[in-house]
Design an enzyme around this catalytic site. Sequence first.
Site: not given
Length: 241
Positions: A188, A208
């Site tokens: 992430e 993201h």
Amino acid sequence: AFTGVDHIALDACREREILVCNAAGYSTNAVAELTFGLAISVIRNIVPCDARCRQAGTKDGLVGFELFGKTFGVVGTGAIGSRVAKIAAAFGCKVLAYSRTPKAELQADGVSYVSLDELLAASDFVSLHVPLTDATRGLINAEAIAKMKPTAVLLNTARGPVVDSEALAQALNERRLAGAGIDVFEGEPPIAPEHPLCHAKNTVLTPHVAFASAEALAARADIVFANIEQWLAGAPQNVIK
């Protein structure tokens, strides 16, 4: 509060009889729309055009190309991939698809299902919409990228490990691919400044964010609360098998 469950130890949950429910469907439109935001940003040079404008520059060297009339390949035709296929058709693209389970409704709309190799070789855009599994990890590796047109654009709003980032960056820098729009990475965000895609040519990166529209986040909350209510009522929904 996710669609994907690749971060959940499902085998351990099954062994312990722990029910896992996801929030399927909340971000279908959001992810599909960002896919085309990335595509258009890459092919119309929107990021460098913005910088050029702020520096009192002109369009010289920044003329791009259109989606219309191109071949758009969709890898994975679940809910999001199906939505992407329909939007691509609306842009005037010929749409190819690769999936374990072809959808008759897409075929009726003119989408042609082909092998992955055929899709990679024929597509001007390759858009990834598969979950991360043992079968899809590294699906787009150096060998797969070598099958793509040097004028093609790769779009990944699925899961980062589906793509070999090193191989992709090398292909972009060697101009064996025309561009890439990437929303997902091996981990992430924040990603490290030395990540290979941070230094790849004609690449648009987003942290993201494909799922994160105001509407999608509200829908996600509704689904999660409904999941809990249905579980308490003894009739669980969105159960992962």
